[in-house]
Write a protein that holds these residues in place. Structure first.
Motif, mmCIF file in Angstrom:
data_model
loop_
_atom_site.group_PDB
_atom_site.id
_atom_site.type_symbol
_atom_site.label_atom_id
_atom_site.label_comp_id
_atom_site.label_asym_id
_atom_site.label_seq_id
_atom_site.Cartn_x
_atom_site.Cartn_y
_atom_site.Cartn_z
ATOM 1 N N THR A 190 39.928 24.572 43.385
ATOM 2 C CA THR A 190 38.555 25.067 43.565
ATOM 3 C C THR A 190 38.546 26.348 44.396
ATOM 4 N N ILE A 191 39.369 26.368 45.448
ATOM 5 C CA ILE A 191 39.463 27.585 46.275
ATOM 6 C C ILE A 191 39.979 28.759 45.445
ATOM 7 N N ALA A 204 37.281 30.029 43.183
ATOM 8 C CA ALA A 204 36.305 30.858 43.901
ATOM 9 C C ALA A 204 36.862 32.248 44.189
ATOM 10 N N LEU A 237 36.802 34.253 40.948
ATOM 11 C CA LEU A 237 35.428 34.662 40.610
ATOM 12 C C LEU A 237 34.971 35.812 41.506
ATOM 13 N N HIS A 238 35.354 35.769 42.772
ATOM 14 C CA HIS A 238 35.036 36.876 43.677
ATOM 15 C C HIS A 238 35.754 38.156 43.250
#
Length: 672
Positions: free
Chosen positions: A89-90, A93, A96-97
């Motif tokens: 999940t990290i 993220a 996506l950033h």
């Protein structure tokens, strides 16, 4: 011995194949260290697809954890999948950033390396965890693990197409153990399913390698295309720049001037500001150009252009319009003060001498200025009014600046009315010829009459030739006017005594028309007047534009038997040069040397020098503009024989010529 060499060759062959394999593997695993642009492209592609890989990984981890939560030990069923889910999940993220932020090229390789490392580690951990779940659960759960790992690897291969080394490493680390486990399973359906899945993954990996190579080739092609597009754009920009540049002076050209003027007018109209358009040309440039040659003239223009470029700045635009003419746009000029300051700046930068030929020459310029919105509202109106102001300045105050005013507007309207009347005139009935005598003071008789144009307009009355002759030249009506006037002058001259000749003036524009010259020759040959009694007068201005062509036209007239006279001698730039090259019969001294000939030693010496020159060259010499007895006596003392001027007679109509001849001859004993 042969067996030894055979083994040696076999060993070398194996080492060679091993070396090639290692090179091939190294190339497969390599990152584009020496190609930051390709690395940036690969990273951008990864940013689009890797989040999908992590989403699939998270979903598959969750599904396996749910189905094995009760059958596997807590460490395998809860702790490890939770840790893997948090890590995935990290990473999701972070990717996506990264999609929303561009990465500098110099950092692309480093981030690719980090992405490969983290992706391989996380994928390997997830694959190892999935394989550790195989001992737990029934056959369906084993098939779930098989399908989940296979789908995850398949997604990995697809999403990591731009980073093939990561896909290959995951295939080796996860796929190989996975294949060995399932191909060695005791259940036949599991083995067959595993074999099929391995085959699919192998084919997919092969396609990945090909597509990865295509991706690199496409990236190179795209960058090459972009490079060529940039080169094409640079060439286009350069061509566009050259299309708007005057190569001789380095200033913008005529096309750029009018484009800039349209834009400046639009800005001035929107902002409610004033705008000045100035036209400028160099005084006496044509004479300098003819005297020293076109190459020297070009060098002079180049020097002037370099000096004018110093004045270009915010709100000041200067272009070369052609020849020695320059156009200026002064934005937000605040009325006449800024214009006068600019004119002073022009005088200052041009005051230093320029190199012309092998000597230094001092140059000056004349400016005509029109200010928006007072002088006009369009580019055409402003340009025409600035041109008119320049023309007026050249006629009245050469070397200065003339600002277009209401007085000029009134004059333009009057000239427009005059031009309109002349264009619609009946030349045959309205034009007539006046004649002014040329007298031989030694023999005390009239030897010739100069034909002078006159226009009696039904609407405007008698119009001065100083107005309508330049108008006819500007409006391209001078050629038909010349033909009408010559025909009437020839008809009148047929009635004169045999010893009296006809002098007829030719305009510079007559030499530009083949049809006009042909018409003039036809009139001469069909007039019934001996060509030897006809003398065509030309000024130096008629010769400056194209001396060779003018000389050819005069040669054709001489071939008919006509004579040639050079009028207004002494006011041009290269008179002696023209005298030496033309077959002249007569020179007429300009009236400007006669005004003070009786009181100025300089004027007297000039007149005497020209008379002596004509005597030496065996040319007739006529002194024009004689108006007083003092002038007449001085000219006679200097050796002048032929005179013309108001002292003898003003121009008279054709019907008065006979009486004037008789009256002059009757009074001859009292003249002189």
């Amino acid at each position: 011995m042969s067996r030894f060499f055979s083994r040696g060759r076999e060993t070398m062959r194996k080492l060679l194949w091993a070396s090639r394999f290692m090179h091939w593997l190294r190339d497969l695993m390599a990152l584009p260290e020496d190609d930051p642009a390709l690395a940036a492209t690969q990273l951008a592609a990864l940013s689009q697809y890797v989040p999908a890989f992590y989403l699939v990984l998270i979903f598959n981890l969750t599904s396996l954890a749910i189905t094995h939560m009760r059958v596997a030990p807590p460490l395998l069923g809860r702790a490890i999948p939770l840790l893997l889910l948090i890590t995935a999940t990290i990473r999701l993220a972070l990717w996506l950033h990264r999609r929303r932020h561009l990465t500098p090229r110099e950092d692309a390789v480093r981030k690719l390396r980090a992405a490969r490392r983290s992706g391989v580690v996380l994928g390997s951990c997830a694959g190892g965890w999935a394989l550790l779940l195989l001992p737990y659960g029934d056959v369906y759960q084993r098939l779930q693990v098989e399908i989940t790992v296979a789908l995850t690897l398949l997604t990995c291969f697809i999403c990591l197409i731009s980073l093939r080394s990561a896909a290959i490493l995951l295939g080796l680390i996860v796929g190989v153990p996975y294949a060995l486990v399932f191909l060695s399973a005791p259940q036949t359906p599991v083995r067959l399913s595993g074999a099929g899945t391995v085959l699919v993954l192998f084919v997919t990996l092969q396609m990945l390698l090909r597509n990865a190579a295509d991706f690199v080739a496409l990236s190179h092609s795209e960058r090459e295309l972009q490079r060529r597009q940039r080169e094409t754009q640079l060439l286009s920009d350069e061509n566009s720049r050259l299309a708007y540049l005057d190569s001789l002076t380095g200033l913008p050209n005529r096309r750029r001037f009018f484009a800039e003027l349209e834009q400046a007018l639009s800005d001035a109209a929107q902002g409610g500001r004033c705008l000045a358009v100035a036209l400028m040309d160099l005084d006496r440039f044509k004479g300098i150009n003819d005297m020293h040659g076109h190459a020297a003239g070009d060098r002079l223009l180049s020097q002037v252009g370099a000096r004018l470029r110093r004045l270009v700045g915010e709100g000041i635009f200067i272009a070369r319009l052609g020849g020695d003419e320059f156009g200026v746009i002064l934005r937000d000029c605040q009325g006449g003060a800024a214009v006068r300051q600019f004119a002073a700046d022009v005088r200052h930068v041009l005051e230093a001498p320029c190199i012309v030929g092998d000597r230094l020459a001092t140059i000056s310029s004349s400016l005509g200025v029109a200010i928006y919105p007072d002088a006009g509202g369009t580019a055409e109106e402003l340009f025409e009014r600035a041109d008119y102001a320049l023309y007026h300045g050249k006629q009245t105050e050469k070397g200065g600046m003339v600002l277009f005013s209401r007085e000029h507007e009134t004059r333009i309207r009057a000239e427009a009315r005059l031009e309109q009347a002349f264009r619609h005139s009946d030349m045959e009935s309205e034009l007539w010829v006046a004649f002014q005598p040329i007298v031989d003071v030694a023999q005390r008789k009239v030897v010739a009459f100069e034909a002078l144009a006159r226009w009696q307009s039904p609407e405007l009355g008698l119009v001065s030739p100083g107005l309508f002759v330049p108008l006819a030249e500007r409006s391209q009506l001078v050629c038909p006017m010349t033909a009408v006037l010559l025909q009437k002058a020839l008809a009148a001259a047929r009635e004169w005594p045999e010893h009296v000749s006809l002098n007829f003036n030719l305009s510079p524009y007559n030499f530009t028309s083949v049809e006009t010259m042909s018409r003039l020759r036809t009139l001469v040959t069909g007039s019934g007047l001996a060509p030897s009694r006809i003398e065509f007068e030309v000024t130096e201005s008629a010769l400056l534009d194209d001396f060779e062509h003018a000389q050819s036209c005069l040669r054709e007239l001489r071939a008919l038997g006509a004579r040639i006279a050079l009028d207004d001698f002494g006011t041009g730039f290269s008179s002696l040069s023209h005298v030496s090259r033309l077959q002249l019969d007569k020179i007429k001294i300009d009236r400007s040397f006669v005004i003070d000939v009786h009181s100025s030693a300089t004027s007297a010496n000039i007149v005497k020098t020209i008379i002596s020159l004509c005597d030496n060259l065996r040319l007739d010499c006529v002194v024009e503009g004689v108006e007083t007895l003092e002038q007449l006596h001085t000219i006679a003392a200097l050796g002048g024989h032929f005179i013309q001027g108001f002292l003898i007679s003003r121009p008279v109509p054709a019907e008065a010529v006979a009486g004037l001849i008789a009256g002059f001859e009757a009074a001859a004993p009292h003249a002189a």
